[in-house]
Scaffold this motif. Structure first.
Motif, mmCIF file in Angstrom:
data_model
loop_
_atom_site.group_PDB
_atom_site.id
_atom_site.type_symbol
_atom_site.label_atom_id
_atom_site.label_comp_id
_atom_site.label_asym_id
_atom_site.label_seq_id
_atom_site.Cartn_x
_atom_site.Cartn_y
_atom_site.Cartn_z
ATOM 1 N N PRO A 113 0.875 -1.228 -0.132
ATOM 2 C CA PRO A 113 0.099 -0.193 0.152
ATOM 3 C C PRO A 113 0.938 1.114 0.141
ATOM 4 C CG PRO A 113 -0.835 -1.695 1.511
ATOM 5 C CD PRO A 113 0.385 -2.240 0.995
ATOM 6 N N THR A 114 1.935 1.436 0.708
ATOM 7 C CA THR A 114 2.941 2.368 0.718
ATOM 8 C C THR A 114 3.663 2.608 -0.769
ATOM 9 O OG1 THR A 114 3.392 2.421 3.099
ATOM 10 C CG2 THR A 114 5.145 3.231 1.480
ATOM 11 N N ALA A 115 4.075 1.731 -1.073
ATOM 12 C CA ALA A 115 4.588 1.386 -2.687
ATOM 13 C C ALA A 115 3.736 2.109 -3.664
ATOM 14 C CB ALA A 115 5.103 0.222 -2.794
ATOM 15 N N ARG A 116 2.419 1.658 -3.628
ATOM 16 C CA ARG A 116 1.534 2.126 -4.843
ATOM 17 C C ARG A 116 1.177 3.548 -4.384
ATOM 18 N NH1 ARG A 116 0.208 -2.148 -7.265
ATOM 19 N NH2 ARG A 116 0.409 -4.051 -6.288
ATOM 20 N N ALA A 117 1.043 4.119 -3.126
ATOM 21 C CA ALA A 117 0.827 5.454 -2.868
ATOM 22 C C ALA A 117 1.922 6.487 -3.265
ATOM 23 C CB ALA A 117 0.323 5.525 -1.294
ATOM 24 N N LEU A 118 3.012 5.949 -2.993
ATOM 25 C CA LEU A 118 4.199 6.610 -3.260
ATOM 26 C C LEU A 118 4.432 6.697 -4.783
ATOM 27 C CD1 LEU A 118 6.732 5.971 -0.363
ATOM 28 C CD2 LEU A 118 5.649 8.086 -0.730
ATOM 29 N N LEU A 122 4.810 10.139 -6.770
ATOM 30 C CA LEU A 122 6.020 10.511 -7.630
ATOM 31 C C LEU A 122 5.758 10.522 -9.085
ATOM 32 C CD1 LEU A 122 8.731 8.468 -5.315
ATOM 33 C CD2 LEU A 122 8.210 10.720 -5.382
ATOM 34 N N HIS A 123 5.183 9.771 -9.452
ATOM 35 C CA HIS A 123 4.752 9.563 -11.066
ATOM 36 C C HIS A 123 4.128 11.046 -11.608
ATOM 37 C CE1 HIS A 123 3.142 7.651 -14.739
ATOM 38 N NE2 HIS A 123 4.314 7.425 -14.888
ATOM 39 N N VAL A 145 8.848 0.511 -8.072
ATOM 40 C CA VAL A 145 9.857 0.462 -9.101
ATOM 41 C C VAL A 145 9.482 0.230 -10.366
ATOM 42 C CG1 VAL A 145 11.712 0.342 -7.285
ATOM 43 C CG2 VAL A 145 11.045 -1.598 -8.658
ATOM 44 N N GLU A 146 8.092 0.020 -10.630
ATOM 45 C CA GLU A 146 7.312 -0.391 -11.734
ATOM 46 C C GLU A 146 6.659 0.541 -12.312
ATOM 47 O OE1 GLU A 146 5.324 -3.637 -10.420
ATOM 48 O OE2 GLU A 146 7.227 -4.934 -9.765
#
Length: 207
Positions: A113-118, A122-123, A145-146
């Motif tokens: 969940p954090t990775a998707r939110a960040l 950032l995108h 990173v994807e």
């Protein structure tokens, strides 16, 4: 920028150097993924955004609520898309005061969940004064990173850099340094560990 490389190759050292030498004034936000917390939703987001919590009250009510839900500051259910949008808003809001560096280490252990939110945030931070550095171990995945970010692949040190590294602690024969380089494939951490274990006779090639 996504920094990829094997364990010990220098990803964390690059992040630390970037934080130490970032222009001032600048807000440096740092989090390192912890494997034991990878299953805890938004654990890494809480660690990363702790320096910005005082700004949450300045966000629109919907975004303030979304961040509050994600960080367990309220008891309401979490909407992942709303958290991503709120994270974007919070970073952009902070960047209006001064530039922001987001440094994320061991992204392979950041909770999804954090990775998707960040990643969402950032995108979309094109015009804002926000820089993002994401370090991930080669061969491991993370939603963070994807997203199609620029990538930097770290390789091992060359033979001259290996000699310089091993000589920094004590004198060492060039041929010994070359053998260490071959054994460690130039991996800095492995080279430091090998060098630490050598006695003076071994360092000079006498044994």
């Amino acid at each position: 920028v996504v920094i990829r490389g094997d364990a010990g190759i220098g990803k964390s050292a690059l992040l630390s150097d970037a934080i130490e030498h970032c222009p001032q004034p600048m807000t440096a936000l740092y989090v390192a993924g912890v494997e034991a917390e990878a299953a805890l939703p938004f654990a890494a987001l809480h660690a990363l955004l702790r320096l910005l919590l005082h700004l949450i009250g300045e966000l629109p009510a919907a975004h303030a609520e979304a961040i509050g839900n994600a960080l367990a500051m309220t008891a309401n259910p979490t909407n992942p898309l709303a958290v991503g949008a709120a994270t974007l808003d919070l970073l952009a809001h902070a960047a209006e005061r001064q530039p922001v560096l987001v440094a994320i280490d061991d992204a392979q252990w950041i909770d999804d969940p954090t990775a998707r939110a960040l990643g969402f945030a950032l995108h979309r931070l094109h015009a804002d004064r926000v820089a993002g550095l994401v370090a991930v171990r080669s061969g491991l995945r993370s939603p963070l990173v994807e997203m199609g970010f620029a990538e930097l692949d770290l390789a091992g040190l060359d033979v001259d850099s290996t000699y310089e590294l091993l000589s920094s602690s004590a004198p060492i024969a060039r041929e010994v340094a070359d053998r260490c380089h071959a054994a460690a494939a130039g991996n800095p951490l492995a080279l430091i560990e090998i060098g630490t274990g050598l006695d003076p006779q071994q360092r000079h090639g006498a044994r």
